[in-house]
Design an enzyme around this catalytic site. Structure first.
Site, PDB file in Angstrom:
ATOM      1  N   GLY A  38      40.021  34.437  53.490  1.00  0.00           N
ATOM      2  CA  GLY A  38      38.823  34.395  53.960  1.00  0.00           C
ATOM      3  C   GLY A  38      37.837  34.621  52.810  1.00  0.00           C
ATOM      4  N   ASP A  59      48.147  32.473  45.582  1.00  0.00           N
ATOM      5  CA  ASP A  59      48.609  32.941  46.959  1.00  0.00           C
ATOM      6  C   ASP A  59      49.923  32.419  47.163  1.00  0.00           C
ATOM      7  OD1 ASP A  59      48.535  33.525  49.795  1.00  0.00           O
ATOM      8  OD2 ASP A  59      46.111  33.535  49.516  1.00  0.00           O
ATOM      9  N   LEU A 107      52.457  36.963  41.383  1.00  0.00           N
ATOM     10  CA  LEU A 107      52.750  36.983  39.800  1.00  0.00           C
ATOM     11  C   LEU A 107      53.196  38.495  39.661  1.00  0.00           C
ATOM     12  CD1 LEU A 107      49.940  34.718  38.561  1.00  0.00           C
ATOM     13  CD2 LEU A 107      52.190  34.199  39.429  1.00  0.00           C
ATOM     14  N   ASN A 128      45.069  43.585  50.125  1.00  0.00           N
ATOM     15  CA  ASN A 128      45.639  44.748  50.294  1.00  0.00           C
ATOM     16  C   ASN A 128      45.507  45.695  48.992  1.00  0.00           C
ATOM     17  OD1 ASN A 128      48.340  44.261  48.271  1.00  0.00           O
ATOM     18  ND2 ASN A 128      47.929  42.503  49.328  1.00  0.00           N
ATOM     19  N   CYS A 170      35.925  51.828  36.799  1.00  0.00           N
ATOM     20  CA  CYS A 170      36.963  50.929  37.269  1.00  0.00           C
ATOM     21  C   CYS A 170      37.083  51.061  38.877  1.00  0.00           C
ATOM     22  CB  CYS A 170      38.462  50.858  36.569  1.00  0.00           C
ATOM     23  SG  CYS A 170      39.436  52.193  36.999  1.00  0.00           S
ATOM     24  N   CYS A 173      38.665  54.424  39.622  1.00  0.00           N
ATOM     25  CA  CYS A 173      37.662  55.516  39.718  1.00  0.00           C
ATOM     26  C   CYS A 173      36.930  55.612  41.012  1.00  0.00           C
ATOM     27  CB  CYS A 173      36.461  55.246  38.708  1.00  0.00           C
ATOM     28  SG  CYS A 173      36.867  55.138  37.046  1.00  0.00           S
ATOM     29  N   CYS A 185      42.677  42.658  58.266  1.00  0.00           N
ATOM     30  CA  CYS A 185      42.050  41.758  59.236  1.00  0.00           C
ATOM     31  C   CYS A 185      43.066  41.467  60.549  1.00  0.00           C
ATOM     32  CB  CYS A 185      41.686  40.299  58.566  1.00  0.00           C
ATOM     33  SG  CYS A 185      40.160  40.779  57.367  1.00  0.00           S
TER      34      CYS A 185
HETATM   35 ZN   LIG Z   1      38.768  53.982  36.112  1.00  0.00          ZN
END
Ligand SMILES: [Zn+2]
Length: 246
Positions: A38, A59, A107, A128, A170, A173, A185
């Site tokens: 989506g 994907d 990957l 996820n 990040c 964090c 979903c």
């Molecule tokens: Zn961080």
């Protein structure tokens, strides 16, 4: 840029913030898109239409009829086709001047790291937490900007992680204490345009990063409320004890 490109991207070039120089950056850019559902559908379509020179699509899932309610890069003729491959066909039909590379599988760290390293921007359009955290960790390691999006029910969220500047926070964090449970979903439902709005906004942030424009959502969590059709913005800081970036 050749004459055909100058015409094709004219409405970008007319923008003083983009101009020919910005469009050349877009045409030379490489974006890695994780997830062609989506969020990845509109993100990939706008990046392809904008002329991003190379899209790398990842994907491992296949197109199911229940995806078509919101995953607009796919269609009824490509049911059961891998989503990266299905998206590749649509994107090249939209813009044959770009390159599209696909991976029809998850990957591992070392492969993903190589593709992140070679990208100008990464778009996390996965669904996820484990993928989100993996992508965040590798983008932090390699100092590659990451545009992260999510949507469920009527709600969406969006942020940009950019560790080219080490003081920036990040994803970890922000979500240090969140477990591995997912608000998916498939279990909770989602209203179709909500994923469209968030995915399109991911493409917008990616283009701003490529063109080196200001006011990217770095260190800002943008929360979309579809019921009110309204965005809210929360600033967040680097966590000094972050496992990933401290
Ligand atoms: Zn961080």
């Amino acid at each position: 840029m050749n004459d055909r490109e100058l015409l094709r991207y004219n409405r970008h070039i007319l923008l003083p913030q983009i101009d020919i120089e910005g469009q050349e950056k877009i045409c030379a850019a490489r974006c890695l898109i994780i997830g062609l559902g989506g969020l990845g559908s509109p993100a990939a379509m706008y990046l392809a239409a904008s002329g991003v020179g190379e899209l790398i699509l990842v994907d491992d899932d296949h197109v199911d009829e229940s995806n078509l309610q919101r995953q607009i890069v796919h269609n009824e003729n490509r049911l059961q086709v891998n989503k990266a491959e299905s998206a590749r066909q649509q994107l090249l039909a939209l813009n044959s001047m770009i390159q599209v590379q696909t991976f029809a599988r998850r990957l591992d760290d070392s492969e993903l790291r190589e593709h992140i390293k070679s990208a100008d921007v990464v778009l996390d359009c996965s669904d996820n937490f484990s993928t989100r955290k993996q992508v965040n960790r590798l983008c932090v390691d390699e100092s590659v900007p990451l545009v992260s999006g999510a949507a469920v029910r009527f709600e969406g969220q969006l942020t940009v992680i950019d560790k080219r500047e080490q003081t920036n926070p990040c994803y970890q964090c922000l979500y240090e204490d969140v477990g591995e449970e997912n608000l998916s979903c498939s279990q909770n439902g989602v209203l179709a345009p909500v994923v469209g709005i968030v995915g399109t906004s991911q493409a917008l942030e990616a283009l701003k990063i490529i063109c080196e424009l200001n006011d990217v959502l770095t260190g800002v969590l943008a929360l979309f409320d579809g019921k009110a059709n309204r965005w809210r913005y929360l600033n967040f800081n680097k966590n000094k004890n972050c496992k990933v970036c401290a």
